[in-house]
Motif scaffolding. Structure first.
Motif, PDB file in Angstrom:
ATOM      1  N   GLN A   1       0.941  -1.169  -0.036  1.00  0.00           N
ATOM      2  CA  GLN A   1       0.030   0.100   0.181  1.00  0.00           C
ATOM      3  C   GLN A   1       0.870   1.225   0.041  1.00  0.00           C
ATOM      4  O   GLN A   1       1.574   1.500   0.972  1.00  0.00           O
ATOM      5  CB  GLN A   1      -0.895   0.084   1.135  1.00  0.00           C
ATOM      6  CG  GLN A   1      -1.950   1.241   1.185  1.00  0.00           C
ATOM      7  CD  GLN A   1      -3.104   1.019   2.148  1.00  0.00           C
ATOM      8  OE1 GLN A   1      -2.964   0.425   3.261  1.00  0.00           O
ATOM      9  NE2 GLN A   1      -4.138   1.664   1.984  1.00  0.00           N
TER      10      GLN A   1
ATOM     11  N   GLU B   1      -2.597  -3.096  -2.831  1.00  0.00           N
ATOM     12  CA  GLU B   1      -2.541  -3.744  -4.154  1.00  0.00           C
ATOM     13  C   GLU B   1      -1.810  -5.053  -3.891  1.00  0.00           C
ATOM     14  O   GLU B   1      -0.913  -5.433  -3.259  1.00  0.00           O
ATOM     15  CB  GLU B   1      -2.226  -3.008  -5.163  1.00  0.00           C
ATOM     16  CG  GLU B   1      -0.683  -2.683  -5.073  1.00  0.00           C
ATOM     17  CD  GLU B   1      -0.153  -2.065  -6.407  1.00  0.00           C
ATOM     18  OE1 GLU B   1      -0.667  -1.999  -7.348  1.00  0.00           O
ATOM     19  OE2 GLU B   1       0.968  -1.646  -6.352  1.00  0.00           O
TER      20      GLU B   1
ATOM     21  N   THR C   1       1.840  -9.232  -9.938  1.00  0.00           N
ATOM     22  CA  THR C   1       1.251  -8.390 -10.526  1.00  0.00           C
ATOM     23  C   THR C   1       2.097  -8.128 -11.658  1.00  0.00           C
ATOM     24  O   THR C   1       3.536  -7.926 -11.850  1.00  0.00           O
ATOM     25  CB  THR C   1       0.902  -7.216  -9.777  1.00  0.00           C
ATOM     26  OG1 THR C   1      -0.048  -6.217 -10.304  1.00  0.00           O
ATOM     27  CG2 THR C   1       2.238  -6.399  -9.233  1.00  0.00           C
TER      28      THR C   1
ATOM     29  N   THR D   1      -6.852 -11.367  -4.707  1.00  0.00           N
ATOM     30  CA  THR D   1      -7.588 -10.177  -4.179  1.00  0.00           C
ATOM     31  C   THR D   1      -7.293 -10.371  -2.391  1.00  0.00           C
ATOM     32  O   THR D   1      -7.413 -11.571  -1.880  1.00  0.00           O
ATOM     33  CB  THR D   1      -8.976 -10.333  -4.509  1.00  0.00           C
ATOM     34  OG1 THR D   1      -9.479 -11.740  -3.964  1.00  0.00           O
ATOM     35  CG2 THR D   1      -9.341 -10.144  -5.845  1.00  0.00           C
TER      36      THR D   1
END
Length: 123
Positions: free
Chosen positions: A39, A46, A61, A106
């Motif tokens: 963060q 994320e 990611t 998530t």
């Protein structure tokens, strides 16, 4: 209950490297998959990376693919995040988390969280 404690954060120059560690204790199990989130100031937390022990799978990611590596040592109940070629935009509080879901990306999928460790990348 699972307790997670991150360490390894600090100040690093752009282009440098840093390795974060996440030590798990309590109800530890190899069935937990471990993820890293971050963060940045003023931004949402994320997803960064996740390791799925049973599948031998790692997901990242896009922004860290090829620069960061997630790994773990089951015997030590520890997960690592090796960060190379750091950029100023990697500055954030980094959190590790545990989930029973497969390759979860998530936050909602994670059951346990560490307190976070600050990584600051200077230009």
């Amino acid at each position: 209950q699972v307790q997670l404690v991150e360490s390894g954060g600090g100040l690093v120059q752009a282009g440098g490297s840093r390795r974060l560690s996440c030590a798990a204790s309590g109800r530890t199990s190899s069935t937990f998959n471990m993820g890293w989130f971050r963060q940045a100031p003023g931004k949402e937390r994320e997803f960064v990376a996740v390791i799925n022990w049973s599948a031998g799978r790692k997901d990242y990611t896009d922004s860290v693919e090829g620069r960061f590596t997630i790994s773990g040592d089951n015997a030590k109940n520890t997960v690592y995040l090796e960060m190379n070629s750091l950029k100023t935009e990697d500055t954030a509080v980094y959190y590790c988390a545990a989930t029973l879901s497969d390759a979860a990306v998530t936050q909602a999928a994670y059951d346990y969280w560490g307190q976070g460790t600050q990584v600051t990348v200077s230009s």
